[in-house]
Design a protein around this motif. Structure first.
Motif, PDB file in Angstrom:
ATOM      1  N   VAL A 273     -20.091  20.354 -60.809  1.00 25.78           N
ATOM      2  CA  VAL A 273     -20.016  19.725 -59.489  1.00 25.78           C
ATOM      3  C   VAL A 273     -19.324  18.388 -59.675  1.00 25.78           C
ATOM      4  CG1 VAL A 273     -21.291  18.787 -57.534  1.00 25.78           C
ATOM      5  CG2 VAL A 273     -22.127  20.839 -58.702  1.00 25.78           C
ATOM      6  N   VAL A 274     -18.214  18.182 -58.979  1.00 24.94           N
ATOM      7  CA  VAL A 274     -17.481  16.926 -59.144  1.00 24.94           C
ATOM      8  C   VAL A 274     -18.069  15.854 -58.234  1.00 24.94           C
ATOM      9  CG1 VAL A 274     -15.346  18.041 -59.880  1.00 24.94           C
ATOM     10  CG2 VAL A 274     -15.721  17.617 -57.457  1.00 24.94           C
ATOM     11  N   LEU A 275     -18.046  14.635 -58.734  1.00 25.40           N
ATOM     12  CA  LEU A 275     -18.511  13.468 -57.993  1.00 25.40           C
ATOM     13  C   LEU A 275     -17.304  12.688 -57.500  1.00 25.40           C
ATOM     14  CD1 LEU A 275     -21.197  12.293 -60.564  1.00 25.40           C
ATOM     15  CD2 LEU A 275     -21.692  13.211 -58.299  1.00 25.40           C
ATOM     16  N   THR A 276     -17.334  12.257 -56.267  1.00 26.44           N
ATOM     17  CA  THR A 276     -16.184  11.554 -55.710  1.00 26.44           C
ATOM     18  C   THR A 276     -16.627  10.557 -54.655  1.00 26.44           C
ATOM     19  OG1 THR A 276     -14.052  11.812 -54.582  1.00 26.44           O
ATOM     20  CG2 THR A 276     -15.801  13.330 -53.962  1.00 26.44           C
ATOM     21  N   THR A 277     -15.761   9.604 -54.374  1.00 24.08           N
ATOM     22  CA  THR A 277     -16.018   8.659 -53.286  1.00 24.08           C
ATOM     23  C   THR A 277     -15.222   9.032 -52.043  1.00 24.08           C
ATOM     24  OG1 THR A 277     -14.273   7.227 -54.147  1.00 24.08           O
ATOM     25  CG2 THR A 277     -16.528   6.741 -54.824  1.00 24.08           C
ATOM     26  N   PHE A 278     -14.432  10.135 -52.126  1.00 21.26           N
ATOM     27  CA  PHE A 278     -13.549  10.526 -51.036  1.00 21.26           C
ATOM     28  C   PHE A 278     -13.974  11.856 -50.439  1.00 21.26           C
ATOM     29  CE2 PHE A 278     -11.062   7.888 -53.907  1.00 21.26           C
ATOM     30  CZ  PHE A 278     -10.572   6.928 -53.040  1.00 21.26           C
ATOM     31  N   HIS A 279     -13.823  12.005 -49.129  1.00 25.32           N
ATOM     32  CA  HIS A 279     -14.097  13.275 -48.459  1.00 25.32           C
ATOM     33  C   HIS A 279     -12.980  14.278 -48.727  1.00 25.32           C
ATOM     34  CE1 HIS A 279     -17.606  12.379 -45.901  1.00 25.32           C
ATOM     35  NE2 HIS A 279     -17.165  11.144 -45.959  1.00 25.32           N
ATOM     36  N   ALA A 280     -11.751  13.818 -48.773  1.00 22.76           N
ATOM     37  CA  ALA A 280     -10.614  14.733 -48.939  1.00 22.76           C
ATOM     38  C   ALA A 280      -9.669  14.132 -49.966  1.00 22.76           C
ATOM     39  CB  ALA A 280      -9.903  14.954 -47.605  1.00 22.76           C
ATOM     40  N   ASP A 281      -9.772  14.581 -51.182  1.00 21.57           N
ATOM     41  CA  ASP A 281      -9.037  14.006 -52.287  1.00 21.57           C
ATOM     42  C   ASP A 281      -8.273  15.128 -52.987  1.00 21.57           C
ATOM     43  OD1 ASP A 281     -10.050  11.792 -54.996  1.00 21.57           O
ATOM     44  OD2 ASP A 281      -8.189  12.874 -54.692  1.00 21.57           O
ATOM     45  N   GLU A 282      -6.971  14.931 -53.190  1.00 19.65           N
ATOM     46  CA  GLU A 282      -6.155  15.942 -53.857  1.00 19.65           C
ATOM     47  C   GLU A 282      -6.747  16.332 -55.207  1.00 19.65           C
ATOM     48  OE1 GLU A 282      -3.019  18.507 -54.916  1.00 19.65           O
ATOM     49  OE2 GLU A 282      -3.564  17.659 -52.970  1.00 19.65           O
ATOM     50  N   GLN A 283      -7.266  15.341 -55.927  1.00 22.02           N
ATOM     51  CA  GLN A 283      -7.851  15.626 -57.232  1.00 22.02           C
ATOM     52  C   GLN A 283      -9.084  16.513 -57.112  1.00 22.02           C
ATOM     53  OE1 GLN A 283      -5.451  15.013 -59.332  1.00 22.02           O
ATOM     54  NE2 GLN A 283      -6.630  13.776 -60.733  1.00 22.02           N
ATOM     55  N   VAL A 284      -9.869  16.305 -56.050  1.00 20.71           N
ATOM     56  CA  VAL A 284     -11.057  17.131 -55.842  1.00 20.71           C
ATOM     57  C   VAL A 284     -10.655  18.577 -55.618  1.00 20.71           C
ATOM     58  CG1 VAL A 284     -13.014  17.587 -54.322  1.00 20.71           C
ATOM     59  CG2 VAL A 284     -12.454  15.238 -54.961  1.00 20.71           C
ATOM     60  N   LEU A 285      -9.649  18.790 -54.776  1.00 19.50           N
ATOM     61  CA  LEU A 285      -9.226  20.152 -54.507  1.00 19.50           C
ATOM     62  C   LEU A 285      -8.703  20.819 -55.770  1.00 19.50           C
ATOM     63  CD1 LEU A 285      -8.582  22.001 -51.726  1.00 19.50           C
ATOM     64  CD2 LEU A 285      -6.417  21.903 -52.924  1.00 19.50           C
ATOM     65  N   ARG A 286      -7.975  20.079 -56.585  1.00 15.38           N
ATOM     66  CA  ARG A 286      -7.479  20.630 -57.848  1.00 15.38           C
ATOM     67  C   ARG A 286      -8.640  20.990 -58.769  1.00 15.38           C
ATOM     68  NH1 ARG A 286      -3.613  16.505 -60.406  1.00 15.38           N
ATOM     69  NH2 ARG A 286      -3.462  18.150 -61.993  1.00 15.38           N
ATOM     70  N   ALA A 287      -9.697  20.191 -58.736  1.00 12.34           N
ATOM     71  CA  ALA A 287     -10.871  20.497 -59.550  1.00 12.34           C
ATOM     72  C   ALA A 287     -11.536  21.791 -59.082  1.00 12.34           C
ATOM     73  CB  ALA A 287     -11.860  19.341 -59.503  1.00 12.34           C
ATOM     74  N   LEU A 288     -11.582  21.986 -57.764  1.00 11.20           N
ATOM     75  CA  LEU A 288     -12.162  23.221 -57.233  1.00 11.20           C
ATOM     76  C   LEU A 288     -11.334  24.425 -57.661  1.00 11.20           C
ATOM     77  CD1 LEU A 288     -13.130  22.087 -53.614  1.00 11.20           C
ATOM     78  CD2 LEU A 288     -14.591  22.258 -55.629  1.00 11.20           C
ATOM     79  N   ARG A 289     -10.023  24.271 -57.625  1.00 15.04           N
ATOM     80  CA  ARG A 289      -9.160  25.372 -58.074  1.00 15.04           C
ATOM     81  C   ARG A 289      -9.320  25.623 -59.575  1.00 15.04           C
ATOM     82  NH1 ARG A 289      -5.827  27.010 -54.101  1.00 15.04           N
ATOM     83  NH2 ARG A 289      -5.289  25.558 -52.432  1.00 15.04           N
ATOM     84  N   ALA A 290      -9.685  24.590 -60.307  1.00 12.13           N
ATOM     85  CA  ALA A 290      -9.877  24.727 -61.749  1.00 12.13           C
ATOM     86  C   ALA A 290     -11.206  25.388 -62.090  1.00 12.13           C
ATOM     87  CB  ALA A 290      -9.802  23.355 -62.421  1.00 12.13           C
ATOM     88  N   GLY A 291     -12.080  25.531 -61.094  1.00 13.81           N
ATOM     89  CA  GLY A 291     -13.324  26.243 -61.341  1.00 13.81           C
ATOM     90  C   GLY A 291     -14.592  25.486 -61.031  1.00 13.81           C
ATOM     91  N   ALA A 292     -14.498  24.268 -60.494  1.00 17.09           N
ATOM     92  CA  ALA A 292     -15.710  23.548 -60.109  1.00 17.09           C
ATOM     93  C   ALA A 292     -16.404  24.279 -58.967  1.00 17.09           C
ATOM     94  CB  ALA A 292     -15.365  22.115 -59.678  1.00 17.09           C
ATOM     95  N   ALA A 293     -17.727  24.184 -58.947  1.00 15.55           N
ATOM     96  CA  ALA A 293     -18.507  24.913 -57.941  1.00 15.55           C
ATOM     97  C   ALA A 293     -18.635  24.143 -56.637  1.00 15.55           C
ATOM     98  CB  ALA A 293     -19.895  25.233 -58.480  1.00 15.55           C
ATOM     99  N   GLY A 294     -18.101  22.924 -56.584  1.00 16.76           N
ATOM    100  CA  GLY A 294     -18.184  22.147 -55.368  1.00 16.76           C
ATOM    101  C   GLY A 294     -18.107  20.666 -55.681  1.00 16.76           C
TER     102      GLY A 294
END
Length: 226
Positions: A81-102
């Motif tokens: 599960v990735v931790l972020t300070t942003f609601h919509a972050d390009e890096q977050v989406l890339r992490a989800l595509r890499a296999g993060a569960a949310g």
């Protein structure tokens, strides 16, 4: 009850301390390790065998995206599960595509972060339909046509029933909701989800949702009134 084993990865010691304090109040969660950078994650995972890794995205040496990609290649990889300070972050989406569960926001209320850990450990993604749409819209752009063509080639491997389940997953529906909507048992839904993951070489339901979006399946469902 077997405790959920959690590894904390964040370069901010105050964030790690806050998370550890918060998780310490839950009887069914155990913190098994901490890391301040992504370069230490693989060794820690091998030694501590966590069920869930709470992973910061931005770290100085190895970022959370790279660390997530490396972890997801491992057999019996923990959920991330990735931790972020942003609601919509390009890096977050890339992490989800890499296999993060949310992902969870760092200012999420403690009870919701604990619930997110429990849900991910149980195999459920931590993304509400609204947040999923927000993330997906964030990357809609010049490469959309190319992404759609590639996604359609992949989803062509699915039979009609699997395609319906993929659309439902893409809308953020839980297994029980999918079962009721498609008139099948929850066990059958789980079987279809497992087959979709295997056929499309995906890691989790979040990736099914992203692929369904990329292929335009959610648009088609809305147009057909589903």
């Amino acid at each position: 009850m077997t405790a959920i084993r959690v590894l904390l990865v964040d370069d901010d010691p105050l964030v790690r301390a806050g998370l550890a304090l918060m998780m310490g109040g839950a009887d069914d969660i155990r913190i098994v390790g901490e890391a301040d950078d992504g370069d230490a994650v693989e060794d820690l995972v091998a030694r501590t065998r966590p069920d869930v890794v709470l992973m910061d995205i931005r770290m100085p040496a190895v970022d959370g995206l790279t660390a997530t990609q490396r972890l997801r290649r491992r057999p019996d990889a923990p959920q991330v599960v990735v931790l972020t300070t942003f609601h919509a972050d390009e890096q977050v989406l890339r992490a989800l595509r890499a296999g993060a569960a949310g992902f969870v926001l760092k200012d999420t209320p403690p009870a919701e972060i604990i619930d997110a850990v429990r849900r991910v450990a149980a195999g459920d993604p931590v993304l509400s339909p609204a947040v999923t749409r927000q993330l997906m819209a964030h990357v809609a752009g010049a490469s959309a046509d190319t992404r759609r063509a590639r996604a359609r080639t992949r989803v062509a491997l699915l039979n009609d029933r699997e395609r319906e389940v993929a659309v439902a997953v893409g809308r953020g529906m839980a297994n029980a909701e999918i079962a009721a909507g498609l008139f099948m048992s929850v066990a059958t839904v789980k079987t279809h989800v497992s087959r979709i993951l295997a056929k499309l070489d995906l890691n989790n339901r979040v990736q099914i949702a992203l692929l369904a979006y990329d292929a335009g399946l959610l648009d088609e469902g809305a147009a057909n009134g589903h």
